[in-house]
Design a protein around this motif. Structure first.
Motif, PDB file in Angstrom:
ATOM      1  N   GLU A 260       0.828  -1.206   0.000  1.00 35.05           N
ATOM      2  CA  GLU A 260       0.000   0.000   0.000  1.00 35.05           C
ATOM      3  C   GLU A 260       0.864   1.258   0.000  1.00 35.05           C
ATOM      4  O   GLU A 260       0.563   2.235  -0.695  1.00 35.05           O
ATOM      5  CB  GLU A 260      -0.930   0.002   1.216  1.00 35.05           C
TER       6      GLU A 260
ATOM      7  N   GLY B 106       2.502   1.480  -3.595  1.00 30.24           N
ATOM      8  CA  GLY B 106       1.497   1.817  -4.598  1.00 30.24           C
ATOM      9  C   GLY B 106       1.025   3.250  -4.480  1.00 30.24           C
ATOM     10  O   GLY B 106       0.881   3.957  -5.492  1.00 30.24           O
ATOM     11  N   THR B 107       0.789   3.717  -3.245  1.00 27.39           N
ATOM     12  CA  THR B 107       0.347   5.099  -3.040  1.00 27.39           C
ATOM     13  C   THR B 107       1.454   6.084  -3.396  1.00 27.39           C
ATOM     14  O   THR B 107       1.189   7.149  -3.976  1.00 27.39           O
ATOM     15  CB  THR B 107      -0.096   5.307  -1.581  1.00 27.39           C
TER      16      THR B 107
ATOM     17  N   GLY C 258      -0.267   2.345  -9.572  1.00 29.05           N
ATOM     18  CA  GLY C 258      -0.296   2.094  -8.138  1.00 29.05           C
ATOM     19  C   GLY C 258      -1.077   0.840  -7.795  1.00 29.05           C
ATOM     20  O   GLY C 258      -0.654   0.026  -6.964  1.00 29.05           O
TER      21      GLY C 258
ATOM     22  N   ALA D 210       0.376  -2.808  -6.155  1.00 29.81           N
ATOM     23  CA  ALA D 210      -0.087  -3.311  -4.865  1.00 29.81           C
ATOM     24  C   ALA D 210      -1.186  -4.361  -4.961  1.00 29.81           C
ATOM     25  O   ALA D 210      -1.432  -5.080  -4.000  1.00 29.81           O
ATOM     26  CB  ALA D 210      -0.589  -2.144  -4.010  1.00 29.81           C
TER      27      ALA D 210
ATOM     28  N   GLY E 103      -4.522  -3.474  -3.444  1.00 34.40           N
ATOM     29  CA  GLY E 103      -4.370  -2.225  -4.182  1.00 34.40           C
ATOM     30  C   GLY E 103      -5.401  -1.169  -3.836  1.00 34.40           C
ATOM     31  O   GLY E 103      -5.947  -0.518  -4.727  1.00 34.40           O
TER      32      GLY E 103
ATOM     33  N   ILE F 210      -4.842   1.779  -2.079  1.00 30.28           N
ATOM     34  CA  ILE F 210      -4.116   3.063  -2.212  1.00 30.28           C
ATOM     35  C   ILE F 210      -4.998   4.280  -1.896  1.00 30.28           C
ATOM     36  O   ILE F 210      -4.768   5.361  -2.430  1.00 30.28           O
ATOM     37  CB  ILE F 210      -3.422   3.214  -3.575  1.00 30.28           C
ATOM     38  N   ASN F 211      -5.965   4.094  -1.020  1.00 30.17           N
ATOM     39  CA  ASN F 211      -6.916   5.159  -0.706  1.00 30.17           C
ATOM     40  C   ASN F 211      -7.604   4.821   0.611  1.00 30.17           C
ATOM     41  O   ASN F 211      -8.314   3.809   0.695  1.00 30.17           O
ATOM     42  CB  ASN F 211      -7.948   5.286  -1.835  1.00 30.17           C
TER      43      ASN F 211
ATOM     44  N   GLN G 136      -0.702   4.240   3.562  1.00 31.42           N
ATOM     45  CA  GLN G 136      -1.133   5.099   2.453  1.00 31.42           C
ATOM     46  C   GLN G 136      -0.741   6.558   2.682  1.00 31.42           C
ATOM     47  O   GLN G 136      -0.254   7.240   1.765  1.00 31.42           O
ATOM     48  CB  GLN G 136      -2.644   4.963   2.267  1.00 31.42           C
TER      49      GLN G 136
ATOM     50  N   ASN H  71      -9.333  11.184  -2.427  1.00 27.31           N
ATOM     51  CA  ASN H  71      -8.424  10.274  -1.733  1.00 27.31           C
ATOM     52  C   ASN H  71      -7.708  11.040  -0.623  1.00 27.31           C
ATOM     53  O   ASN H  71      -6.848  11.878  -0.908  1.00 27.31           O
ATOM     54  CB  ASN H  71      -7.416   9.717  -2.738  1.00 27.31           C
TER      55      ASN H  71
ATOM     56  N   ARG I 235      -3.911  10.985  -0.880  1.00 29.39           N
ATOM     57  CA  ARG I 235      -3.363  11.777  -1.980  1.00 29.39           C
ATOM     58  C   ARG I 235      -3.195  13.238  -1.580  1.00 29.39           C
ATOM     59  O   ARG I 235      -2.316  13.937  -2.059  1.00 29.39           O
ATOM     60  CB  ARG I 235      -4.288  11.659  -3.200  1.00 29.39           C
TER      61      ARG I 235
END
Length: 336
Positions: A56, A59-60, A104, A108, A114, A116-117, A142, A248, A251
């Motif tokens: 994670e 990927g993030t 991403g 992951a 995966g 990533i959020n 993340q 996200n 992000r």
């Protein structure tokens, strides 16, 4: 971006090099089991313990590098002292962010699902039975990935940022801070800011649940990240103007913490009465919960959804819904 794969208690008989999800080790034919170990060294044992949060994180981080990197390239190059001609436009921004999401998730997906959020992780815990005990570790990974991704991009572009800002000791949100974290357009009211993030997030999770629903025409194995590329590209090109479609919390918050640390000050948090909390965190979380509720109420038939839990009559007869997504990587890559 998905539910974690249900771990099997049996060792799968596959070719050497395929990975058993529970044991974190290559599966081999039964004839060679006596010569194999799940942990050939100390690092392999430690890696097994951190593998899902590490996926994670990575990927993030890649997602944020692509996204904030394209932000910096497009907007910094508009300054004639940086580049003679601009290096991109709004379409470039959307392609960059969509590519970041796809890569991403590809990185992951086979390990952690995966997500990533954080909003996706929370929503899948509510609607898909993702283990709550993993939620804090995923969210921390993340956020850390977003922080490090912003740091990498800042290191790559800080000379251009110095030129745009007017010197190495000058850092302002309006000139370069909004290239890393997100800030709403000045003409928007607070309600409009929240609604923009809510709407985009609801559509995003509906897209995620749709393309990973086995009973609803999912894409071929391994191509879920490509489908998510299309989803994010569509959201960006149609709904991205108002708030830069964060959708996200990792992000935004990861880069926001980074900008605060490198000289942009506390204004990154006090902006518009703590915009980061009521819009960037609550907007995606509530939007995805609502989107998942709508999708599961109208479309999804799997037994793992709280919408499809058996009522008293069904429970009395020991009945339940047919399984839908249980045991698959909802937004990642299915194992072979």
């Amino acid at each position: 971006m998905s539910a974690i794969i249900e771990k099997s208690e049996e060792l799968r008989v596959e070719s050497v090099g395929s990975y058993n999800k529970q044991r974190c080790a290559p599966s081999v034919s039964t004839a060679n089991l006596a010569n194999c170990t799940a942990f050939p060294n100390r690092w392999s044992r430690f890696r097994c313990a951190i593998r899902e949060p590490a996926a994670e994180f990575l990927g993030t981080m890649i997602f944020v590098i692509f996204g904030t990197g394209v932000n910096c390239q497009v907007f910094l190059s508009m300054n004639s002292n940086v580049e003679a001609v601009p290096r991109g436009d709004f379409l470039s921004l959307n392609f960059g962010w969509a590519a970041g999401v796809a890569l991403g998730v590809w990185i992951a997906g086979g390990i952690s699902g995966g997500h990533i959020n954080p909003a996706v992780t929370f929503t899948l815990a509510v609607f898909r039975g993702f283990p709550w005990k993993k939620v804090p570790f995923y969210i921390f990974a993340q956020l850390l990935g977003g922080f490090c991704g912003a740091g990498v991009v800042y290191a790559n572009y800080f000379h251009a940022i110095n030129i745009v800002e007017g010197g190495p000791g000058i850092r302002t949100i309006s000139s370069s801070g909004d290239l890393l974290a997100t800030y709403a357009a000045s003409f928007l009211t607070p309600v409009s800011c929240f609604f923009s993030e809510f709407l985009g997030s609801a559509i995003l999770i509906i897209g995620v649940l749709c393309v990973t629903d086995k009973k609803n025409g999912p894409p071929p194995q391994g191509l879920v990240p490509l489908a998510l590329f299309i989803v994010v590209l569509g959201i960006g090109t149609s709904l991205g103007m108002n708030t830069s479609y964060s959708l996200n919390p990792a992000r935004d918050l990861g880069p926001r913490f980074f900008t605060a640390a490198v000289g942009y000050g506390t204004a990154v948090f006090t902006y518009r009465n703590h915009y980061w909390l009521w819009c960037i965190v609550l907007g995606p979380v509530t939007g995805m919960l609502c989107g998942a509720f709508v999708y599961d109420t109208l479309i999804f038939e799997g037994s793992e959804s709280i919408i499809n839990k058996p009522n008293t009559r069904a429970a009395d007869h020991h009945l339940r819904a047919y399984p839908g997504q249980m045991g698959k990587l909802s937004a990642g890559i299915e194992s072979a």
